[in-house]
Design a protein around this motif. Structure first.
Motif, PDB file in Angstrom:
ATOM      1  N   PHE A 198       0.827  -1.199   0.000  1.00 33.24           N
ATOM      2  CA  PHE A 198       0.000   0.000   0.000  1.00 33.24           C
ATOM      3  C   PHE A 198       0.865   1.253   0.000  1.00 33.24           C
ATOM      4  CE2 PHE A 198      -3.612  -2.692   1.409  1.00 33.24           C
ATOM      5  CZ  PHE A 198      -4.523  -2.245   0.473  1.00 33.24           C
ATOM      6  N   LEU A 202       2.128   0.953   3.906  1.00 32.77           N
ATOM      7  CA  LEU A 202       1.234   2.110   3.959  1.00 32.77           C
ATOM      8  C   LEU A 202       1.796   3.167   4.900  1.00 32.77           C
ATOM      9  CD1 LEU A 202      -1.577   3.392   3.281  1.00 32.77           C
ATOM     10  CD2 LEU A 202      -2.453   2.231   5.284  1.00 32.77           C
ATOM     11  N   SER A 214      -1.657   7.969  -0.336  1.00 28.51           N
ATOM     12  CA  SER A 214      -2.111   6.584  -0.400  1.00 28.51           C
ATOM     13  C   SER A 214      -3.132   6.423  -1.520  1.00 28.51           C
ATOM     14  CB  SER A 214      -2.720   6.164   0.934  1.00 28.51           C
ATOM     15  OG  SER A 214      -3.790   7.014   1.263  1.00 28.51           O
ATOM     16  N   GLU A 215      -3.809   7.529  -1.859  1.00 27.62           N
ATOM     17  CA  GLU A 215      -4.788   7.447  -2.938  1.00 27.62           C
ATOM     18  C   GLU A 215      -4.129   7.047  -4.260  1.00 27.62           C
ATOM     19  OE1 GLU A 215      -7.237  10.865  -4.594  1.00 27.62           O
ATOM     20  OE2 GLU A 215      -8.307  10.362  -2.748  1.00 27.62           O
ATOM     21  N   LEU A 259      -3.626   3.367  -4.113  1.00 27.62           N
ATOM     22  CA  LEU A 259      -4.915   2.696  -4.287  1.00 27.62           C
ATOM     23  C   LEU A 259      -5.309   2.696  -5.761  1.00 27.62           C
ATOM     24  CD1 LEU A 259      -7.063   3.883  -1.237  1.00 27.62           C
ATOM     25  CD2 LEU A 259      -5.577   1.913  -1.461  1.00 27.62           C
ATOM     26  N   ILE A 298      -3.522   0.052  -7.621  1.00 22.76           N
ATOM     27  CA  ILE A 298      -4.145  -1.253  -7.384  1.00 22.76           C
ATOM     28  C   ILE A 298      -5.371  -1.395  -8.280  1.00 22.76           C
ATOM     29  CG2 ILE A 298      -5.342  -2.677  -5.677  1.00 22.76           C
ATOM     30  CD1 ILE A 298      -3.639  -1.322  -3.546  1.00 22.76           C
ATOM     31  N   GLY A 340     -14.228   4.205  -9.122  1.00 25.01           N
ATOM     32  CA  GLY A 340     -14.404   3.335  -7.955  1.00 25.01           C
ATOM     33  C   GLY A 340     -15.537   2.347  -8.184  1.00 25.01           C
TER      34      GLY A 340
END
Lengths: 234, 369, 288
Positions: free
Chosen positions: B95, B154, B278-279, B282, B285, B332
């Motif tokens: 992460f 993370l 972190s966005e 994400l 991913i 999303g």
């Protein structure tokens, strides 16, 4: 027949663990499920319970069992005493038993009659019990509710000889009330309890019949189970 | 086999390789082998085209606006594939990948803008620094596994995000970000007319990532990594150290991320704290999973499409009703649908409808073990 | 001395927020095995629901509504999105990742990306004099809420049937099913509890920071994750201890060190704990 298994197959992570297991469990007595390590005995029990995905046919009490949720099968009277006990280590003995109760009048009389020690240890954390005591908890929590069949997986594994005898005696008393499908490595225990026997080999049923017939045939016992008839594994 | 980008105009360049790494050459395999090369060729000559694709792009293909948009898409395609080396191949759910992207972007930006370094030595030093950073932090993080590994990565990345936001010594520009000073750049990368060079630079970056990752896929290392993902014990039995292999994958992925970050800073002309957040991880991913994690082209397609939709939706934002004006809402939601109905990502859609059937079955089969 | 008191109480106030978020997160992870990235969304949903009605309804009904909406959101997320992926943990994490991205964007499209001023009751703005320190009263509100929640959660886990099922399920889900209990009902329950507590945290955070924004949940969530991991996955008391440690450490180091050093030291604490005790303080082994 309380349990009929036909062509039961299980694949886990690319390996074909059960390849068409077939046998029945009688309405009374103990059916021993035997075989060397890794032939799929525990997987068979877990497949019947719906804990691993399986194909084939399983009839429990005349009704198809595969595809039904584990908790529903258990509520219909399929009691499970797993390998390695699986008691809840962080819960007290009393909490372990209370968790298992799901009928209005649980049979605490039977449980404390079989295992008087559990009454004394009610407040003790199950994780601090000895192996034999944990096995008592694991059996007791199943007996609190009415059962049509018990699946009991290696109840004497890792126990001292005196405790093995005690557990076998308890199972013998229980078997008088409810049929048991028993996975057991200790042939002395099998000899004492089992009426019928099923032997698995490489994910298939290799032998089924009267337990006495199997155990009296030294050659068959050696070739199917890899042990002499007189020696237990523990 | 040469590698290529996958422009939206040539869907043929996304062969559906639903099986992990080893390429299975199906009957029209010849064509499939050539398709990436063709796509690369198309991508290289694309800036000479004045074709207009209304709805897809605002200007003609060779307009600076379109080239810039495509360049960002190419960078994210490369970043997503680099991340998929960790996630799809080695099975490491990090992460904190944004940290190494940010290291590359801010490294180049700071050295060029504050210290007046020349571009190429800067890129070399920055990418090396990203590799060293990945080696140091990976050595610690890989002492853990599973969810704990995800959390540690993370947390490390969060430190980077915090430090960048605090603007230590006026280096990073804080929340505003740091524009890249054009004074220190070669003339070929400055000015609107040279956007095409940035486009080719982004294409070159993607090519480097594809060649690297696909070479690893075919090498014993690739098979060992996927073996590690599936069953760590089996690799340990072979006498190989899972820890060292995973660290190697982590450092390689970090290095590619650093290179990608440096490219990104050049393409968009600076760095902002968002790329350390972190966005960003994400979304990497999401790209890998949307496209098909662990497949040859899945992450590339996923990254390209994600970046395209992200930019286009942001521009169209005002004209779309309600939440559809928010790119992340659309992306999303798409992602959630993909997890349910196309667990293998876009790469598996064409060849498999089985997941859909499985998802619609009343009671999903319980997990193995 | 007065500075230390103020820092300690402010740090504990922050710790209270972390605990409210982390306790639900920890139970969800411990029981259902889901690392829930959408937990920050529950927080924001609760805060915005309370904010919407706080003018017309008054503080207490607004708080109750916010908590109820967040709890419902949590339960719905479990029923609709998580349950169909039963035991496929990576997919479950991915779905919560998607949900956290889409959910925040959805809030943004309704209420805008900018922070909104969150009204606070007059008494929450008053100050209390303790050992010479002028401590804002909202700190006590946060700390009091966290302590009440801790006691309530422990009592629930200790004395109720569902609490028993949850404690057993954190140890071994499959065995709970094998006792004839539908453990998935407990999953829904912990998601609802987690949602309610996160919603409460969102409302209290709104009062504490005097504002709410769609992304607020996400930034608090990362520290809550750290608290969960340090405290040990699935342990409420572990989360409480870890929250206190993280809140105090962050506050003191941020004050006495350079800006941001507190946040960095929290991450250093996490790394140290994980390297020394990979299962966290309370020690339930983290499933791989």
């Amino acid at each position: 027949m309380i349990l009929k298994i036909n062509n039961l197959s299980v694949r886990l992570g690319g390996s074909h663990i059960l390849q068409g297991v077939a046998f029945d469990v009688a309405e009374t007595g103990v059916t021993a499920l035997l075989g060397r390590n890794g032939v799929g005995k525990t997987t068979t029990l877990r497949a019947v319970l719906g804990e691993v995905p399986a194909t084939g046919e399983v009839l429990f009490d005349g009704r198809p069992a595969l595809g039904r949720a584990t908790h529903r099968l258990v509520r219909d009277g399929l009691g499970y005493v797993p390998e390695d006990r699986c008691v809840f280590a962080g819960l007290t003995v009393a909490e372990n038993l209370r968790l298992a109760v799901r009928v209005p009048s649980p049979d605490f009389d039977l449980v404390f009659d079989l295992f008087p020690e559990l009454r004394k240890r009610a407040g003790q954390r199950a994780g601090t019990l000895s192996g034999g005591q944990q096995q008592m908890v694991a059996i007791a929590r199943v007996l609190l509710n009415p059962n049509r069949l018990l699946l009991v997986d290696e109840p004497t594994k890792g126990l001292a000889p005196a405790v093995v005898t005690a557990v076998a005696a308890v199972l013998e008393r229980i078997a008088a009330r409810v049929p048991i499908l028993l996975v057991e490595q200790n042939l002395a225990v099998v000899r004492r309890l089992a009426t019928d026997a099923v032997v698995l080999e490489a994910g298939r049923t290799a032998w089924r019949g009267r337990a006495a017939d199997l155990l009296s045939d030294a050659d068959a016992t050696r070739s199917l189970l890899g042990v002499g008839t007189t020696a237990g594994r523990h | 086999m040469k590698s290529s980008s996958v422009p939206t105009t040539s869907p043929a360049a996304s062969p559906a390789a639903s099986s992990p790494s080893p390429p299975s050459v199906t009957p029209p395999g010849r064509l499939r082998r050539l398709a990436p090369l063709l796509a690369l060729l198309v991508a290289v000559v694309l800036p000479w085209s004045t074709l207009r694709l209304p709805g897809l792009f605002e200007g003609p293909l060779n307009s600076p606006g379109t080239l810039q948009l495509l360049a960002v898409c190419l960078v994210f395609a490369g970043l997503a594939l680099g991340y998929d080396l960790l996630f799809g191949r080695a099975g490491l759910l990090s992460f904190g990948h944004a940290l190494y992207v940010a290291a590359g972007a801010y490294g180049v930006d700071i050295l060029v803008s504050h210290y007046g370094w020349r571009l190429w030595p800067t890129v070399a030093v920055t990418v090396l620094a990203a590799a060293v950073l990945a080696a140091l932090l990976g050595a610690v993080a890989l002492r853990t596994s599973g969810i704990a590994f995800s959390m540690v990565t993370l947390a490390f990345a969060q430190v980077g995000h915090i430090v960048i936001n605090r603007d230590p010594g006026g280096l990073t520009g804080g929340e505003e970000g740091l524009p890249l000073s054009s004074a220190g750049l070669p003339a070929m990368f400055t000015g609107v007319v040279n956007t095409v060079n940035l486009y080719w630079l982004a294409l070159a970056f993607l090519t480097v990532v594809v060649v690297t990752v696909h070479t690893i896929d075919r090498a014993p290392l690739g098979r060992t990594l996927t073996g590690l993902r599936d069953d760590e014990r089996r690799i340990a039995v072979l006498g190989l150290s899972p820890y060292r292999l995973k660290l190697l994958a982590f450092v390689l992925a970090g290095t590619l991320a650093g290179l990608g970050g440096a490219t990104y800073a050049l393409v968009v002309g600076g760095a902002s704290p968002h790329i350390a957040s972190s966005e960003l991880t994400l979304s990497l991913i999401v790209m890998a999973v949307l496209g098909g994690a662990g497949t040859r082209w899945g992450a590339v397609v996923g990254g390209f499409l994600y970046a395209y939709l992200d930019q286009r939706l942001a521009r169209l934002g005002g004209s779309l009703p309600g939440p559809f004006g928010e790119p992340l809402f659309v992306l999303g939601t798409l992602f959630i649908l993909a997890v349910y109905f196309a667990p293998g990502g876009l790469a598996s859609l064409s060849s498999r409808l089985e997941p859909l059937r499985r998802a619609l079955r009343p009671r999903p089969a319980p997990d193995a073990i | 001395m007065s500075t230390v008191v103020l820092l300690a109480l402010t740090g504990l106030g922050l710790a209270a927020l972390y605990f409210l978020i982390a306790s639900g997160l920890s139970l969800v992870f411990g029981l259902a095995g889901v690392l829930n990235f959408a937990h920050g969304l529950f927080l924001s949903v609760g805060a915005y629901a309370a904010w919407t009605v706080s003018e017309s309804w008054g503080a207490i009904p607004a708080i109750l509504l916010g908590v109820a909406v967040a709890a419902t959101t949590g339960a719905l997320v479990e029923l609709v999105l998580i349950r169909p992926l039963y035991t496929r943990h990576t997919e479950q994490v991915l779905v919560t990742v998607g949900l956290s991205l889409a959910g925040v964007a959805l809030l943004q499209s309704v209420w805008g990306a900018d922070a909104r001023v969150f009204p606070r009751p007059a008494w929450a703005s008053s100050v209390v004099n303790i050992a010479g320190a002028q401590v804002p009263a909202d700190r006590f509100l946060l700390i009091g809420a966290a302590v009440l929640v801790l006691l309530g959660l422990l009592a629930f886990l200790r004395f109720t049937r569902y609490g028993l099922v949850i404690r057993a399920g954190v140890e071994n889900r499959d065995m709970v099913s094998a006792l004839g209990i539908d453990v998935r009902n407990a999953f829904t329950l912990v998601f609802a509890i987690g949602g309610a507590l996160a919603g409460l945290a969102g409302i209290l955070a709104g009062m504490y920071f005097s504002s709410i924004s769609p992304g607020q949940g996400a930034s608090l969530l990362i520290f809550a994750f750290i608290v969960v991991v340090i405290g040990g996955l699935g342990s409420v008391t572990g989360a409480f201890a870890a929250a206190v440690a993280v809140g105090l450490l962050q506050q003191f180091v941020n004050y006495y060190g350079t800006a941001g050093a507190g946040d960095v030291s929290v991450v250093a604490l996490l790394a140290a704990v994980l390297l020394l005790r990979p299962a966290g303080l309370a020690g339930k082994a983290a499933p791989a």
